[in-house]
Design an enzyme around this catalytic site. Structure first.
Site, PDB file in Angstrom:
ATOM      1  N   GLU A   1       0.178  -4.789  -4.367  1.00  0.00           N
ATOM      2  CA  GLU A   1       0.359  -3.332  -4.457  1.00  0.00           C
ATOM      3  C   GLU A   1      -0.610  -2.739  -3.454  1.00  0.00           C
ATOM      4  O   GLU A   1      -1.820  -2.750  -3.658  1.00  0.00           O
ATOM      5  CB  GLU A   1       0.087  -2.838  -5.875  1.00  0.00           C
ATOM      6  CG  GLU A   1       0.648  -1.448  -6.148  1.00  0.00           C
ATOM      7  CD  GLU A   1      -0.323  -0.344  -5.788  1.00  0.00           C
ATOM      8  OE1 GLU A   1      -0.201   0.212  -4.660  1.00  0.00           O
ATOM      9  OE2 GLU A   1      -1.181  -0.026  -6.608  1.00  0.00           O
TER      10      GLU A   1
ATOM     11  N   CYS B   1      -2.892   5.461  -4.630  1.00  0.00           N
ATOM     12  CA  CYS B   1      -1.890   4.928  -3.705  1.00  0.00           C
ATOM     13  C   CYS B   1      -0.567   5.666  -3.816  1.00  0.00           C
ATOM     14  O   CYS B   1       0.124   5.877  -2.819  1.00  0.00           O
ATOM     15  CB  CYS B   1      -1.671   3.439  -3.977  1.00  0.00           C
ATOM     16  SG  CYS B   1      -3.132   2.425  -3.668  1.00  0.00           S
TER      17      CYS B   1
END
Length: 452
Positions: free
Chosen positions: A227, A261
Site C-alpha cells: 500500500e 495516502c
C-alpha cells in the site's frame, strides 16, 4: 537508530538502538517456530484473542493516542479516532474470522471438492509512521486470526507505539512467538525478505520503499502486499450546499495534517462552480486551520511528523509557485517544530512537478474542468490509483463518473477514511493487494483444493 522527537518542538525525547543482525535472525526464528503451534490453535481461539485485543485497545485508547501525538504529531482527538478503527478491525476479524475461514464447497462436473483456507507461515510487516496503530491492525488482525505469525518492523520514529502495540497483543493472549516486534533497520529488510523462513511481506510506505520490497519479494518468490502513495482526485460535479461541500472536502484533505495516502489531494471542480468553490475553500483553509499544540483538542493544524517532512512539503509548494502555480493561501513554514501553513494551490498544469507528485502534507490543489470527460481525464492523469471521490447531487451521474475513474476505491459524497469491512487498496503505482474486509484475510492464505 529509532528516535522519539517531538515534532511540535523538535526536542529529542528518546533514542532506541537498532536490533543487531543476530537479534533480527533470532526474531525470525521465533516467529518461524511459533507458526507450527499457532496455526494448530482452533480458529475460534485465535478469534477470541482478537476480540480481547479489541477490548484492550479500547481501554488504552488515551495512552496510545498520547504516544502518537508525541511521536508523529497527530492531533489527540484524531489519535483516539484512530484507535476506534483499530478496535473495529480486531472486532471484525474476531467476529467474522471463523466464517471467513470455513471450507468453501465446490460443485464439480463430476464429484465434489472444497477449498480449505490455511495460513502460509511467518510474515514480515513493514509499517509507516502516519497511522502507527491502524496500519498495524489492518495487517496483523486478519493474519493472526488466519493463523500466520508476524514479525513487525515499525517506522523508525515510532518505537513507543511499536512497543505499546506488542504489549496489547501479548496481554490479549497472543503468544510470544506469534507476534514479535523488532527494531530492525531498513538496511536489514532485504535479508529478512530473502530468509526462507519468511513466507510473505506487507509494506505500507513510500513508492520507493515499495519498489525495493517488491523487487526483493519477487527475487525470492514471496507474496507481497504493498500500500503505497496516492494523489487521490476528488471531482465536484455540482452542489446544493457549497459551504457544506467545501467543509467536507477541506476536512478530508487536512485530516492527519494531510499525511494520509488516500486523502483527496486534487480537487477537480466543474467550471460553473469553480470560482465559488475556490473562494470558499481558500477562506476555510486560511481561517480554520491554525497551528497549535497537537495535545490540545482545540488545535486544528498540528505539526507534520518531522521537520524534514515539513521542509520537503514547503519545497514542493515553493517549486510549484516558481513554475507558475497560484498560491491562494498558506505555504510558509512555521517554527519551531514541523509546522507548515495550510495551503491552497490553483493553476497547476501538467508541466509542473506538483501535477504528478504526491504532496504529503496540508496542501490542496484545485483544478478546473469544463466537462465530465475533462474531469475524468484529469483524475486519471496520475501515476497513482489508490482512491478517489465524486461529489454531486445526481446519484446516477455520480456513479457513471465513478465507474470511469482508475482507482482501487471510489467514494461518493464522502472521501477517504477507512472501515473494517470495506477492502482497501489501489492500482498503478499505489501498490497491489487488498487489506480489510473479506478480501483482507485472503492475501497470505493457502487456498487448498481438496477433491472429495
Amino acid at each position: 537508530m529509532y528516535t522519539v522527537t517531538d515534532p511540535a518542538t523538535g526536542e529529542l525525547i528518546e533514542e532506541v538502538p537498532n536490533a543487531s543482525d543476530e537479534e533480527v535472525l533470532a526474531a525470525i526464528d521465533r516467529v518461524h517456530r511459533g507458526f507450527s503451534s499457532w496455526r494448530r490453535r482452533p480458529v475460534a481461539e485465535r478469534a477470541k484473542i482478537a476480540l480481547r485485543a479489541a477490548e484492550l485497545f479500547a481501554e488504552r485508547a488515551d495512552e496510545l493516542a498520547a504516544i502518537m501525538t508525541l511521536e508523529m504529531g497527530k492531533r489527540i482527538n484524531e489519535g483516539r479516532g484512530e484507535i476506534g478503527i483499530v478496535v473495529d478491525i480486531f472486532e471484525y476479524y474476531g467476529t467474522n474470522g471463523p466464517a471467513l475461514l470455513a471450507d468453501e464447497p465446490l460443485a464439480l462436473k463430476t464429484g465434489k471438492a472444497v477449498i480449505a483456507k490455511e495460513p502460509i507461515g511467518a510474515l514480515l510487516g513493514v509499517m509507516p509512521w502516519n497511522f502507527p496503530c491502524y496500519q498495524v491492525a489492518r495487517f496483523v488482525a486478519p493474519n493472526l486470526v488466519l493463523g500466520n505469525t508476524i514479525l513487525l518492523k515499525h517506522a523508525s520514529i515510532c518505537p513507543r507505539a511499536a512497543a505499546a502495540i506488542e504489549r496489547v497483543l501479548r496481554d490479549a493472549g497472543v503468544p510470544d512467538d506469534a507476534y514479535v516486534n523488532v527494531f530492525a533497520s531498513s538496511k536489514q529488510i532485504p535479508s529478512v525478505v530473502a530468509d526462507p523462513r519468511i513466507k510473505g511481506v506487507s509494506l505500507t510506505g513510500s513508492e520507493r520503499a515499495g519498489i525495493s520490497v517488491a523487487a526483493d519479494a519477487g527475487r525470492n518468490l514471496k507474496r507481497a502486499v504493498l500500500e503505497l502513495g496516492g494523489s487521490d482526485p476528488l471531482i465536484v460535479l455540482d452542489s446544493d450546499d457549497m459551504a457544506e461541500t467545501v467543509k467536507a472536502t477541506a476536512t478530508a484533505r487536512m485530516r492527519n495534517c494531510g499525511q494520509s495516502c488516500n486523502a483527496p489531494k486534487r480537487m477537480i471542480v466543474m467550471s460553473d462552480i469553480y470560482d465559488e468553490f475556490v473562494d470558499g475553500l481558500t477562506k476555510r483553509v486560511a481561517e480554520y486551520y491554525r497551528p497549535g499544540d497537537p495535545a490540545d483538542p482545540a488545535t486544528t493544524l498540528p505539526p507534520l511528523a518531522s521537520v524534514a517532512a515539513a521542509d520537503e512539503v514547503a519545497g514542493q509548494v515553493e517549486k510549484a509557485v516558481s513554475q507558475g502555480a497560484t498560491l491562494r493561501t498558506g505555504g510558509k513554514r512555521i517554527g519551531p517544530g514541523a509546522y507548515l501553513e495550510a495551503t491552497v494551490l490553483t493553476d497547476v498544469t501538467p508541466g509542473m512537478d506538483a501535477y504528478h507528485e504526491e504532496i504529503f502534507g496540508p496542501v490542496v490543489m484545485v483544478f478546473r474542468a469544463e466537462t465530465e470527460d475533462e474531469a475524468v481525464a484529469i483524475a486519471n492523469d496520475s501515476p497513482f490509483g489508490l482512491g478517489a471521490a465524486v461529489f454531486g447531487t445526481d446519484p446516477e451521474r455520480n456513479r457513471s463518473v465513478a465507474d470511469r475513474i482508475e482507482a482501487g476505491m471510489v467514494y461518493i459524497n464522502k472521501s477517504g477514511g477507512s472501515v473494517a469491512d470495506l477492502p482497501f487498496g489501489g492500482i498503478k503505482r499505489s501498490g497491489m493487494g487488498r487489506e480489510l474486509g473479506a478480501l483482507g484475510i485472503e492475501e497470505f492464505m493457502n487456498k487448498k483444493s481438496i477433491r472429495l
